[in-house]
Design a protein around this motif. Structure first.
Motif, PDB file in Angstrom:
ATOM      1  N   VAL A 174       0.822  -1.210   0.000  1.00 15.74           N
ATOM      2  CA  VAL A 174       0.000   0.000   0.000  1.00 15.74           C
ATOM      3  C   VAL A 174       0.856   1.259   0.000  1.00 15.74           C
ATOM      4  O   VAL A 174       0.653   2.172  -0.803  1.00 15.74           O
ATOM      5  N   SER A 175       1.843   1.326   0.869  1.00 14.75           N
ATOM      6  CA  SER A 175       2.624   2.561   0.997  1.00 14.75           C
ATOM      7  C   SER A 175       4.123   2.334   0.945  1.00 14.75           C
ATOM      8  O   SER A 175       4.891   3.237   1.272  1.00 14.75           O
ATOM      9  N   THR A 176       4.553   1.152   0.531  1.00 18.36           N
ATOM     10  CA  THR A 176       5.980   0.862   0.535  1.00 18.36           C
ATOM     11  C   THR A 176       6.274  -0.271  -0.451  1.00 18.36           C
ATOM     12  O   THR A 176       5.362  -0.843  -1.052  1.00 18.36           O
ATOM     13  N   GLU A 221      11.860   0.427   5.736  1.00 19.24           N
ATOM     14  CA  GLU A 221      11.963   1.582   4.855  1.00 19.24           C
ATOM     15  C   GLU A 221      13.381   1.725   4.315  1.00 19.24           C
ATOM     16  O   GLU A 221      14.356   1.614   5.052  1.00 19.24           O
TER      17      GLU A 221
END
Length: 378
Positions: A174-176, A221
């Motif tokens: 979704v975000s990474t 991250e």
């Protein structure tokens, strides 16, 4: 400031030269006359010698049996491997192990890394040479499901896919972007054979609701960005080593071949072309070491561009430079340049594969321009 290589880096280079000394590039059939792949798998005997010389764990910490060196040492060894077109997954396996060490969970590191350093476990990466633009990153998607991740999508041209015990697959969540270790033969993971420009056997990896335990997925991250930079820089090192060997072949040929009673190398037109290619190689080398140093140290002067800027410059020179070196070699070799029984033919095929893997220089120039716009000097 001292820019010379350390004693450990020089020792790794000498060890690599010793291991690769007996590798004959012309011992492998030409892809132009071979039906299918030139060989079923990588050079296992050479892989074992690399393990015996402790060259498979260059980036691993001593606790995993490694040498604890950085990206510069890896690129020095890759440079030597490319001079003989070594058929081993050295870049992919080392880079995958390095990102597991840097970003993976302790349990994953303990279970995997020692075996990689000993050559018992082979890793590869299913995004080798990708530039990082959106289409490549969306090739595989990942969604969290309970205590695992579910992967869907297709990655093409996976190097050494049929040899590796695990394939490290970048997948967009979704975000990474997560990195999932997919075992060979895993449920929901299907391989289809592809043949590269070099004649090597690649794999199309199709993932259909492939469930991977969370313990084998890295969702830290920056992990994918760091791995992508290391793979690209390692590919630049391969291009440099190949180009240096090809220019040496060209120098030897033009020095021995005579026209009108004089060696070809004494003609101004020939000498000027060779000199231009030498300049290409020195530019490739300088930009390579800058990128490798930045990856290994994560150091930057105040106001400097991100590491991706140095990698982009290295890729621009490597992609353009290796093509020019091989094209000049083909031209100066005359008829021998078109002879598929002569080793230059295989170097040309590998150079084209590296150029395509790195991507077009124009794309990297555009990315570099975006970085400069986002990080103006001063």
């Amino acid at each position: 400031m001292d820019f010379t290589f350390t004693e450990e880096q020089q020792a790794a280079t000498e060890a690599a030269r010793g291991v690769f000394a007996d590798v004959a590039p012309d011992a492998v059939p030409s892809p132009a006359v071979t039906a299918g792949a030139v060989a079923e798998g990588h050079d296992r005997a050479l892989w074992a010698r690399l393990a015996d010389a402790d060259l498979l764990g260059l980036l691993l910490a001593p606790e995993y049996g490694g040498a604890g060196l950085n990206a510069v040492a890896l690129c020095l060894v890759l440079r030597e491997s490319a001079k003989v077109l070594a058929r081993v997954p050295l870049l992919e396996s080392t880079a995958a192990a390095a990102v597991v060490q840097a970003y993976g969970a302790p349990e994953l590191r303990s279970a995997l890394l020692a075996g990689v350093g000993r050559g018992e476990t082979v890793l590869t990466v299913a995004a080798h040479g990708r530039t990082g633009h959106d289409p490549a990153e969306r090739a595989v998607t990942a969604r969290r499901d309970g205590d695992g991740w579910v992967l869907d999508g297709v990655q093409t041209a996976v190097p050494w896919a049929y040899d590796a015990d695990f394939t490290l697959v970048p997948a967009t969540a979704v975000s990474t972007t997560v990195l999932a270790l997919v075992p060979r033969g895993h449920a929901g993971a299907v391989l289809a054979e592809q043949i590269s420009t070099t004649g090597e056997r690649l794999g199309e990896l199709r993932l259909e609701s492939a469930r991977i335990p969370a313990a084998r997925v890295i969702d830290a991250e920056g992990a994918w960005e760091w791995l992508r930079a290391l793979l690209a820089t390692g590919t630049c090192a391969l291009a440099l080593g190949l180009g240096e060997r090809v220019l040496r072949m060209t120098a030897d040929y033009t020095s021995g071949r005579e026209q009108f009673g004089h060696p070809l190398a004494t003609f101004q037109a020939v000498a000027m072309q060779a000199a231009d290619r030498y300049i290409d190689l020195r530019a490739m080398e300088a930009t390579l070491w800058q990128a490798a140093w930045r990856i290994g140290s994560q150091a930057a002067a105040p106001g400097a561009l991100p590491v991706s800027g140095d990698v982009a410059v290295a890729k621009i020179w490597a992609a353009e430079g290796v093509r020019r070196v091989v094209q000049t070699a083909q031209h100066l070799h005359g008829g021998f340049g078109a002879d598929i029984e002569y080793p230059l033919h295989r170097y040309h095929a590998w150079a084209k594969h590296l150029e395509l893997s790195l991507g077009p220089a124009a794309a990297h120039e555009e990315a570099l321009g975006d970085l400069l716009a986002a990080h103006p000097p001063g």
